[in-house]
Design an enzyme around this catalytic site. Structure first.
Site, mmCIF file in Angstrom:
data_model
loop_
_atom_site.group_PDB
_atom_site.id
_atom_site.type_symbol
_atom_site.label_atom_id
_atom_site.label_comp_id
_atom_site.label_asym_id
_atom_site.label_seq_id
_atom_site.Cartn_x
_atom_site.Cartn_y
_atom_site.Cartn_z
ATOM 1 N N CYS A 326 7.616 -178.331 50.992
ATOM 2 C CA CYS A 326 8.130 -179.164 51.683
ATOM 3 C C CYS A 326 7.123 -180.101 52.284
ATOM 4 O O CYS A 326 7.605 -180.840 53.228
ATOM 5 C CB CYS A 326 9.241 -178.558 52.948
ATOM 6 S SG CYS A 326 8.128 -177.312 53.725
ATOM 7 N N GLU A 360 10.280 -183.326 49.579
ATOM 8 C CA GLU A 360 10.106 -182.136 48.910
ATOM 9 C C GLU A 360 9.601 -182.358 47.545
ATOM 10 O O GLU A 360 10.042 -183.539 47.077
ATOM 11 C CB GLU A 360 11.411 -181.402 49.003
ATOM 12 C CG GLU A 360 11.762 -181.068 50.415
ATOM 13 C CD GLU A 360 12.541 -179.765 50.740
ATOM 14 O OE1 GLU A 360 12.283 -178.933 49.654
ATOM 15 O OE2 GLU A 360 12.447 -179.189 51.788
#
Length: 370
Positions: A326, A360
């Site tokens: 992330c 992400e």
């Protein structure tokens, strides 16, 4: 997505040119970031352009006798009072004004400072109401009325206090590669906020396991968001997670999906490495027979800080590494280390947070010279 608070609200910062432009900006910047490690194309998993968030947190702002939803303003210059948020799904959007009105009518707004929404794709909702005061029996009775009227679960939270009306979780159903997976998602615990992108992430990751054999080791498994679907690709899965509530939810999710080939261990990744290397002994590892696993493949989905050097060194022992990140910055740092022994074979971007700089990413690595 059209939002009347663009340019004021700090939640969305990259909106000029619309959805495709903001996505292209993120993809291109990360192609440049990883150019020395990977020359191929990046798979792109797009988000719905609005109504994509199934989890949202709002401030409750008091102006005189009235209460409003609020978000941090751009550059944290105060707050922006909002009436709606096109990011959230239709169920949360529909509930927001009704909830605020009912809270005011029932006089439940005293020292209320936040409302956190958690919704499934089918409309099951739990709302956490956050207070700067102790919640008493009168509040609980009013919360029961509120819960019944709106058809939602209510969780009241104040310092060292949690009062649950209904359930403190929802059950989400994700459709991945023609299979429905069910997940208990607990309020105040981490869940993927964008379920449609989450489905694409899981599907992409599953495709990277094609042709692999043996068993899987997973670090940072959370409540089993990836673990449960991954279990269909391997003989056995050994998964670790530090959060006690997440491990409990993961074990429940095994039962919800009739899965039996996963062993969950409540340990941090650092502790797990120490246990395998004999540096420390942990009672939590007592029933795990490591010798029975053929661990050729490791999957990691760490927090924003990425992995520490010891965890990278441990991951590098495996033939196959699948990394979901992330935070592209810490991902780049970790890939620089892992590239000493492994080749980046595939990369993907997942637009989990549209109209922000957040992205992400997924990476498949194969050991060199095998």
């Amino acid at each position: 997505m059209n939002c009347k608070y663009f340019g004021e609200c700090g939640s969305c910062r990259d909106y000029e040119g619309g959805y495709e432009t903001q996505l292209l900006n993120k993809v291109e910047s990360n192609k440049k970031r990883f150019a020395d490690l990977y020359k191929g194309d990046m798979d792109i998993c797009r988000s719905p352009q609005s109504g994509y968030r199934a989890r949202a947190e709002f401030k409750i702002w008091h102006i005189g006798d009235e209460i409003h939803y609020a978000m941090n303003a751009l550059e944290h210059k105060g707050v922006v009072i909002i009436e709606e948020c096109p990011q959230v799904n239709v169920y949360i959007m529909d509930l927001m004004p009704k909830l605020l009105q009912s809270i005011k009518e029932k006089k439940m707004d005293k020292k209320l400072f936040g409302a956190d929404f958690l919704s499934s794709l089918r409309g099951e909702i739990a709302v956490s109401l956050l207070y700067h005061r102790k919640l008493d029996g009168e509040w609980e009775e009013k919360a029961k009325e509120l819960s019944q009227e709106l058809g939602i679960s209510i969780i009241g939270r104040s310092r060292k206090q949690k009062v649950t009306i209904g359930k403190d979780h929802i059950t989400e159903t994700l459709h991945v590669q023609d299979i429905d997976y069910k997940f208990m998602q607990i309020e105040n615990s981490f869940t993927q906020p964008n379920p449609r992108v989450n489905e694409q992430m899981i599907s992409w990751a599953l495709n990277q396991f094609e042709g692999l054999s043996g068993d899987l080791l997973e670090l940072y498994c959370g409540a089993g968001n990836f673990t449960i679907p991954f279990s269909s690709k391997f003989d056995k899965v050994l998964a670790t997670e530090i959060s006690k509530s997440s491990i409990a939810a993961a074990k429940n999710n095994m039962l919800l999906n009739d899965v039996s080939n996963i062993e969950f261990v409540r340990m941090s990744s650092e502790e797990f490495v120490q246990a395998l290397d004999g540096v420390r002994e942990f009672r939590r590892m007592g029933e795990v027979d490591i010798s029975s696993y053929a661990l050729k493949t490791i999957f990691v989905d760490p927090p924003r800080a990425g992995m520490d050097e010891a965890s990278c060194e441990f991951a590098a022992r495996h033939e196959n590494i699948l990394y979901i990140s992330c935070n592209p910055e810490t991902l780049y740092r970790d890939l620089k280390y892992l590239s000493k022994t492994h080749e980046v074979q595939k990369m993907a971007v997942f637009d989990q947070f549209p109209y922000t700089h957040h992205l992400e990413m997924g990476v498949k690595l194969i050991k060199r010279g095998r």
